[in-house]
Design a protein around this motif. Sequence first.
Motif, PDB file in Angstrom:
ATOM      1  N   THR A 193       0.723  -1.405  -0.053  1.00  0.00           N
ATOM      2  CA  THR A 193      -0.060   0.013   0.329  1.00  0.00           C
ATOM      3  C   THR A 193       0.438   1.048   0.157  1.00  0.00           C
ATOM      4  OG1 THR A 193      -0.128   0.226   2.441  1.00  0.00           O
ATOM      5  CG2 THR A 193      -2.187  -1.604   1.216  1.00  0.00           C
ATOM      6  N   GLN A 194      -0.106   2.483   0.009  1.00  0.00           N
ATOM      7  CA  GLN A 194       0.905   3.987   0.613  1.00  0.00           C
ATOM      8  C   GLN A 194      -0.044   4.737   0.173  1.00  0.00           C
ATOM      9  OE1 GLN A 194       2.631   4.092  -4.332  1.00  0.00           O
ATOM     10  NE2 GLN A 194       0.860   5.259  -5.006  1.00  0.00           N
ATOM     11  N   PRO A 195       0.339   5.909   0.844  1.00  0.00           N
ATOM     12  CA  PRO A 195      -1.188   7.022   0.973  1.00  0.00           C
ATOM     13  C   PRO A 195      -1.422   7.423   0.288  1.00  0.00           C
ATOM     14  CG  PRO A 195       0.886   6.513   2.336  1.00  0.00           C
ATOM     15  CD  PRO A 195       1.486   5.487   1.419  1.00  0.00           C
ATOM     16  N   VAL A 196      -3.367   8.112  -0.077  1.00  0.00           N
ATOM     17  CA  VAL A 196      -2.971   8.536  -0.760  1.00  0.00           C
ATOM     18  C   VAL A 196      -3.899   9.575   0.516  1.00  0.00           C
ATOM     19  CG1 VAL A 196      -5.408   6.710  -0.889  1.00  0.00           C
ATOM     20  CG2 VAL A 196      -4.617   8.766  -2.834  1.00  0.00           C
ATOM     21  N   HIS A 197      -4.625  10.914  -0.735  1.00  0.00           N
ATOM     22  CA  HIS A 197      -4.825  11.854   0.212  1.00  0.00           C
ATOM     23  C   HIS A 197      -6.805  11.925  -0.425  1.00  0.00           C
ATOM     24  CE1 HIS A 197      -6.284  16.846   1.157  1.00  0.00           C
ATOM     25  NE2 HIS A 197      -6.050  15.572   1.991  1.00  0.00           N
ATOM     26  N   LEU A 198      -7.663  11.983   0.566  1.00  0.00           N
ATOM     27  CA  LEU A 198      -9.152  12.010  -0.070  1.00  0.00           C
ATOM     28  C   LEU A 198      -9.002  13.904  -0.637  1.00  0.00           C
ATOM     29  CD1 LEU A 198     -10.880   8.701   0.601  1.00  0.00           C
ATOM     30  CD2 LEU A 198      -9.021   8.859  -1.028  1.00  0.00           C
ATOM     31  N   GLY A 245      -6.059   7.503   3.230  1.00  0.00           N
ATOM     32  CA  GLY A 245      -6.516   6.300   3.381  1.00  0.00           C
ATOM     33  C   GLY A 245      -5.398   5.566   2.626  1.00  0.00           C
ATOM     34  N   LEU A 246      -5.298   4.049   2.563  1.00  0.00           N
ATOM     35  CA  LEU A 246      -3.747   3.583   1.550  1.00  0.00           C
ATOM     36  C   LEU A 246      -4.611   2.993   0.343  1.00  0.00           C
ATOM     37  CD1 LEU A 246      -2.573   2.370   5.223  1.00  0.00           C
ATOM     38  CD2 LEU A 246      -1.730   4.145   4.156  1.00  0.00           C
ATOM     39  N   THR A 247      -3.877   3.902   0.091  1.00  0.00           N
ATOM     40  CA  THR A 247      -4.216   2.974  -1.783  1.00  0.00           C
ATOM     41  C   THR A 247      -3.905   1.632  -1.592  1.00  0.00           C
ATOM     42  OG1 THR A 247      -4.014   5.187  -2.467  1.00  0.00           O
ATOM     43  CG2 THR A 247      -4.235   3.085  -5.036  1.00  0.00           C
ATOM     44  N   VAL A 248      -3.902   0.267  -2.661  1.00  0.00           N
ATOM     45  CA  VAL A 248      -3.593  -1.081  -2.846  1.00  0.00           C
ATOM     46  C   VAL A 248      -2.961  -1.067  -4.160  1.00  0.00           C
ATOM     47  CG1 VAL A 248      -3.890  -3.246  -2.426  1.00  0.00           C
ATOM     48  CG2 VAL A 248      -5.486  -1.805  -1.118  1.00  0.00           C
ATOM     49  N   VAL A 249      -1.651  -1.492  -4.011  1.00  0.00           N
ATOM     50  CA  VAL A 249      -0.635  -1.224  -5.047  1.00  0.00           C
ATOM     51  C   VAL A 249      -0.320  -3.098  -5.317  1.00  0.00           C
ATOM     52  CG1 VAL A 249       0.208   1.141  -5.433  1.00  0.00           C
ATOM     53  CG2 VAL A 249       1.510  -0.286  -3.951  1.00  0.00           C
ATOM     54  N   GLN A 250      -0.240  -3.429  -4.411  1.00  0.00           N
ATOM     55  CA  GLN A 250      -0.015  -4.667  -5.060  1.00  0.00           C
ATOM     56  C   GLN A 250      -0.423  -5.892  -4.166  1.00  0.00           C
ATOM     57  OE1 GLN A 250       3.821  -5.654  -4.714  1.00  0.00           O
ATOM     58  NE2 GLN A 250       3.598  -7.786  -5.481  1.00  0.00           N
ATOM     59  N   VAL A 251      -1.332  -7.461  -4.469  1.00  0.00           N
ATOM     60  CA  VAL A 251      -2.318  -7.926  -3.936  1.00  0.00           C
ATOM     61  C   VAL A 251      -1.324  -9.114  -4.530  1.00  0.00           C
ATOM     62  CG1 VAL A 251      -3.995  -9.390  -3.230  1.00  0.00           C
ATOM     63  CG2 VAL A 251      -4.341  -7.316  -4.307  1.00  0.00           C
ATOM     64  N   GLU A 252      -0.352  -9.931  -3.219  1.00  0.00           N
ATOM     65  CA  GLU A 252       0.187 -11.018  -3.503  1.00  0.00           C
ATOM     66  C   GLU A 252      -1.063 -12.276  -3.932  1.00  0.00           C
ATOM     67  OE1 GLU A 252       2.450 -12.495  -0.503  1.00  0.00           O
ATOM     68  OE2 GLU A 252       3.059 -10.106  -0.488  1.00  0.00           O
TER      69      GLU A 252
END
Length: 314
Positions: A193-198, A245-252
Motif C-alpha cells: 500500500t501507499q498513502p493517498v489523500h482524499l 487512506g491507503l491505496t492498494v498497489v499490489q496483491v500477492e
Amino acid sequence: MTTFQELSNQMADTVEKAAASIVTVHGARPISGTVVGPEQVLTVAHVLHADELSVRTPDGGTLTGTVVGRDPGSNLALLKVPGLNVPPLTPGTGVRVGELLLGVGRPPHGVQATLGLLDRAALSRGWLTTGAAPFAGVSGGALVDARGGLVGVLNAGEMRGTLLAVPAERALRVTELLGTTGRVPRGYLGVATQPVHLPDQQHPEEGEPDDRGRERREGRGRDFGGRGPGGRGRWGRGGLRGRLGLTVVQVEDGSPAQEAGMRVGDILLALDGEGVRHPRELLERVRDLAGQTVTARVLRGGEETDVTLTVGER
C-alpha cells in the motif's frame, strides 16, 4: 487530603511490592526480569546470547533459567526458571492519561525505580511511552501503576534515551504463545500500500499537509487487516472529505487479501472502525491478528464497502 509524605510512602510501598516479583537476569549484561507466572520470567531478548542463563532472585539466591522462546516483534524472551518461588505480577485494571507510573528494575546493585507520567494513551509503533528516565539494567523490569498492577514490561534499548514498555496485555499474550508453542506467529494479508489523500479543499483535516508530506517521503509499506463499520457510502459530499487512506498497489497471489477479493486500486479507509494513515501503522495493527477474521472498510469505484478477511500467519 494526601500529604507529600503520604504520597512518598505510598510510592515506596508500590516499588517494594513490585520489586518482590522482579529478578536479575545475567545475559550479555545484567538486566531485569519480570515474573509473570509460575517459574516464568519475561525479559528483553536482544541481550540474551545463550539459552541458559543465571537468574538472581529477590532473596539473593541464584537459579538457572532456560529460554523458552523469543519474540522479535516485541523484543521479549520468556524464561523457564525451575525452582523459582516468586509471586507473579498481576496486570493492572487500566491506566489513564495523566496517571503516575513507576518503572521498577533490579540491576546487580539492587532495586531501582524511576517515575513517569502517562502523557498519552495511544501506542507508538506498538510501544507504550512511559515518560520515565531509563537507567542501566532497567530493561526487562516492570512498569506498574500506583496500585502495583503490571502496566508493561520495560525496554530501554529500542529508542536511545527513552524508556518504552510492551503493554501488559500484549506481553502476557506473548507469554502464553511462547509458553505453549515457543513462537509468536505474525499476521499478514499480502498487500502493498501507499498513502493517498482524499481531498476536499473546503474541509481539510487539521495538520493534514504535514502528514501528507511525511507519508510521501516515507513511501510504501506492506500488509494489514481490520474491522470497519458496516454499510456503504458514496465518495463525495459525505464523511470522506479531507481524509487519508491507503491505496492498494499490489496483491500477492494466493494471499489472504486475494482470497478475500481485495483488488489493486482499492483504498483502505479503516480497520476495526479506526482510520488508517500509514502502511507502517497497518503492519503493526495486523501483526498480532494471525488467524483472526477481520473486516476492512475500503473505497472501491467511488463507494465504500466492507471486505471480510482472515489474517494469514508467517
